[in-house]
Design a protein around this motif. Structure first.
Motif, PDB file in Angstrom:
ATOM      1  N   LEU A  51      -4.504  -3.815 -10.002  1.00 29.90           N
ATOM      2  CA  LEU A  51      -5.534  -4.684  -9.428  1.00 29.90           C
ATOM      3  C   LEU A  51      -5.020  -5.605  -8.337  1.00 29.90           C
ATOM      4  CD1 LEU A  51      -7.523  -5.714 -12.646  1.00 29.90           C
ATOM      5  CD2 LEU A  51      -8.056  -3.905 -11.002  1.00 29.90           C
ATOM      6  N   HIS A  52      -3.766  -6.112  -8.465  1.00 25.97           N
ATOM      7  CA  HIS A  52      -3.375  -7.104  -7.451  1.00 25.97           C
ATOM      8  C   HIS A  52      -1.915  -7.006  -7.013  1.00 25.97           C
ATOM      9  CE1 HIS A  52      -1.567 -10.850  -9.669  1.00 25.97           C
ATOM     10  NE2 HIS A  52      -1.215  -9.778 -10.308  1.00 25.97           N
ATOM     11  N   PRO A 112      -0.594  -3.995  -4.928  1.00 19.71           N
ATOM     12  CA  PRO A 112      -0.713  -2.634  -4.387  1.00 19.71           C
ATOM     13  C   PRO A 112       0.595  -2.019  -3.918  1.00 19.71           C
ATOM     14  CG  PRO A 112      -1.692  -4.245  -2.897  1.00 19.71           C
ATOM     15  CD  PRO A 112      -1.413  -4.957  -4.176  1.00 19.71           C
ATOM     16  N   SER A 148     -10.899   3.305  -7.174  1.00 18.58           N
ATOM     17  CA  SER A 148     -11.170   2.701  -5.871  1.00 18.58           C
ATOM     18  C   SER A 148     -10.090   1.710  -5.452  1.00 18.58           C
ATOM     19  CB  SER A 148     -12.539   2.009  -5.887  1.00 18.58           C
ATOM     20  OG  SER A 148     -12.498   0.806  -6.642  1.00 18.58           O
ATOM     21  N   TYR A 149      -9.252   1.286  -6.384  1.00 16.19           N
ATOM     22  CA  TYR A 149      -8.190   0.328  -6.084  1.00 16.19           C
ATOM     23  C   TYR A 149      -6.907   0.987  -5.588  1.00 16.19           C
ATOM     24  CZ  TYR A 149     -10.540  -3.772  -8.076  1.00 16.19           C
ATOM     25  OH  TYR A 149     -11.401  -4.826  -8.318  1.00 16.19           O
ATOM     26  N   THR A 150      -6.805   2.306  -5.681  1.00 18.04           N
ATOM     27  CA  THR A 150      -5.522   2.938  -5.375  1.00 18.04           C
ATOM     28  C   THR A 150      -5.702   4.365  -4.885  1.00 18.04           C
ATOM     29  OG1 THR A 150      -3.348   3.488  -6.297  1.00 18.04           O
ATOM     30  CG2 THR A 150      -5.233   3.726  -7.775  1.00 18.04           C
ATOM     31  N   ARG A 199     -14.043   2.753 -10.899  1.00 16.53           N
ATOM     32  CA  ARG A 199     -13.689   1.498 -10.219  1.00 16.53           C
ATOM     33  C   ARG A 199     -12.179   1.389 -10.026  1.00 16.53           C
ATOM     34  NH1 ARG A 199     -17.799  -0.542 -13.870  1.00 16.53           N
ATOM     35  NH2 ARG A 199     -19.694  -0.994 -12.709  1.00 16.53           N
ATOM     36  N   HIS A 228       2.219   0.605  -6.306  1.00 16.00           N
ATOM     37  CA  HIS A 228       1.455   1.745  -6.807  1.00 16.00           C
ATOM     38  C   HIS A 228       2.211   3.071  -6.758  1.00 16.00           C
ATOM     39  CE1 HIS A 228      -2.822  -0.187  -6.393  1.00 16.00           C
ATOM     40  NE2 HIS A 228      -1.994  -0.916  -7.109  1.00 16.00           N
ATOM     41  N   ALA A 239     -13.110  -7.993 -11.353  1.00  9.24           N
ATOM     42  CA  ALA A 239     -12.876  -6.593 -10.971  1.00  9.24           C
ATOM     43  C   ALA A 239     -14.079  -5.695 -11.222  1.00  9.24           C
ATOM     44  CB  ALA A 239     -11.658  -6.050 -11.727  1.00  9.24           C
TER      45      ALA A 239
END
Length: 370
Positions: A207-208, A210, A25-27, A22, A213, A236
């Motif tokens: 998570l919030h 981006p 999938s955020y980055t 998971r 990153h 999340a």
């Protein structure tokens, strides 16, 4: 191994792996799982083994001792010490191919000297203090990084910073930190220093935030299925990885007016059934939970009564039918429709979920399940 005491923590490696997927999938950045403090109490070696099987190649720890423990088991992995590494251990750092975070020229000199003597090139990541106020070069000291880069037998492989408020709803200060960090990078690049790895994002920023990153991120608490704060990560889709259990060792009935535990802080208002479990503050069940914390027994909530002792704790089970010796009590985790997670326990104690899982002591054996 046979369990000698009916107290244990279950670590669900399947949940850990799903959390890792998971997070990915955020980055688009590479993940560097943070496994300091024995993987936040979950067990560094089993956690690293599970994540290595998913393709993780680089891990972050806080201490040289933690890096050496993992290196002994997985010599092929890239281990970075994100905290302070003592200069006197430069020979060990270079010999074991560990990547230190550095924030002084004397650190860099010691590493370069050791690398030269060993015929190697030491890789380092330079820490920038953009507002956390712990370790790191201040942004106005950026030119010192150019001097580090000139040292023989040394490669500045990375540059990094850490956010003080990425877990807040308001990212104003985090954005100021990010701009300071980017400005240092721009100045270095204008002077010809290109640094391969840049990283700033902790769990909350993954998570919030981006834009923070870069090409490497540092997931910590979210790997273990816990939100970084009440403002970030609640939705999340993370799964708590650890549950904590014990078995009832004794059940008795006390009369109205009788008391329980040290200091007689609990006095029964009516005839009360009391169950004892063999776990206490030496295991990480905080004494501040006395007379207020809750656990799960037979799928129902039960209150801790009296003071939590070093090795034992008493529970009010009058309204839970059939409680008997050998029943499993859930301190953290799911039982039927009820759940108590580290975030809820942290709220009772006015602290954070990080502290709850890290405080579960070594004398509570970890049992690993998929």
């Amino acid at each position: 191994m046979e369990r000698l005491r009916p107290v244990w923590a279950e670590v669900d490696l399947g949940a850990l792996k799903r959390n890792y997927a998971r997070i990915q999938s955020y980055t688009k950045a590479e993940l560097m799982p943070i496994v300091k403090a024995d993987a936040y109490g979950h067990g560094a070696i089993p956690v690293v083994r599970a994540l290595k099987a998913l393709g993780a190649k680089r891990f972050g720890v806080a201490l040289l001792e933690e890096a050496l423990e993992i290196k002994r088991e997985f010599p092929e992995l890239e281990l970075m010490v994100i905290g302070a590494s003592p200069e006197e251990h430069s020979d060990t750092i270079v010999r074991e191919n560990i990547i230190p975070g550095i924030f002084s020229f004397s650190q860099a000199q010691a590493l370069a000297k050791s690398a030269g003597e060993q015929g190697k090139t030491a890789r380092v990541h330079v820490k920038i203090d953009t507002g956390m106020g712990r370790i790191g070069y201040r942004p106005e000291e950026w030119e010192q990084i150019l001097e580090i880069a000139k040292l023989p037998h040394l490669m500045v492989e990375g540059i990094y910073t850490h956010f003080a408020t990425a877990d807040h709803a308001d990212l104003t200060f985090a954005r100021k930190q990010l701009e300071r960090f980017q400005e240092v990078i721009r100045k270095l690049e204008r002077r010809g220093l290109k640094i391969p790895y840049k990283h700033a994002a902790n769990s909350a920023a993954i998570l919030h935030f981006p834009e923070a990153h870069f090409n490497l991120v540092r997931p910590g608490i979210i790997l273990y299925g816990l939100p970084p704060s009440r403002h970030v990560g609640q939705d999340a889709g993370l799964e708590p990885v650890m549950s904590w259990k014990a078995k009832v060792t004794h059940v008795k009935t006390i009369g109205a007016g009788e008391t329980v535990s040290y200091g007689r802080t609990f006095r029964a208002a009516y005839e009360t059934r009391v169950a004892t479990i063999p776990v206490g503050y030496a295991d990480g069940l905080r004494r501040a939970l006395s007379n207020c914390g809750e656990v799960l027994v037979r799928g129902q909530r039960s209150t801790i009564i009296g003071r939590v002792c070093m090795d034992q704790t008493m529970l009010e089970v009058t309204k839970i039918p059939g409680v008997q010796v050998g029943d499993v009590v859930t301190l953290l985790g799911q039982d039927g429709e009820e759940r108590i997670d580290p975030t809820e326990m942290a709220d009772w104690l006015s602290t954070i979920n990080y502290e709850i899982v890290c405080d579960i002591s070594k004398r509570v054996p970890r049992e690993y399940v998929e």
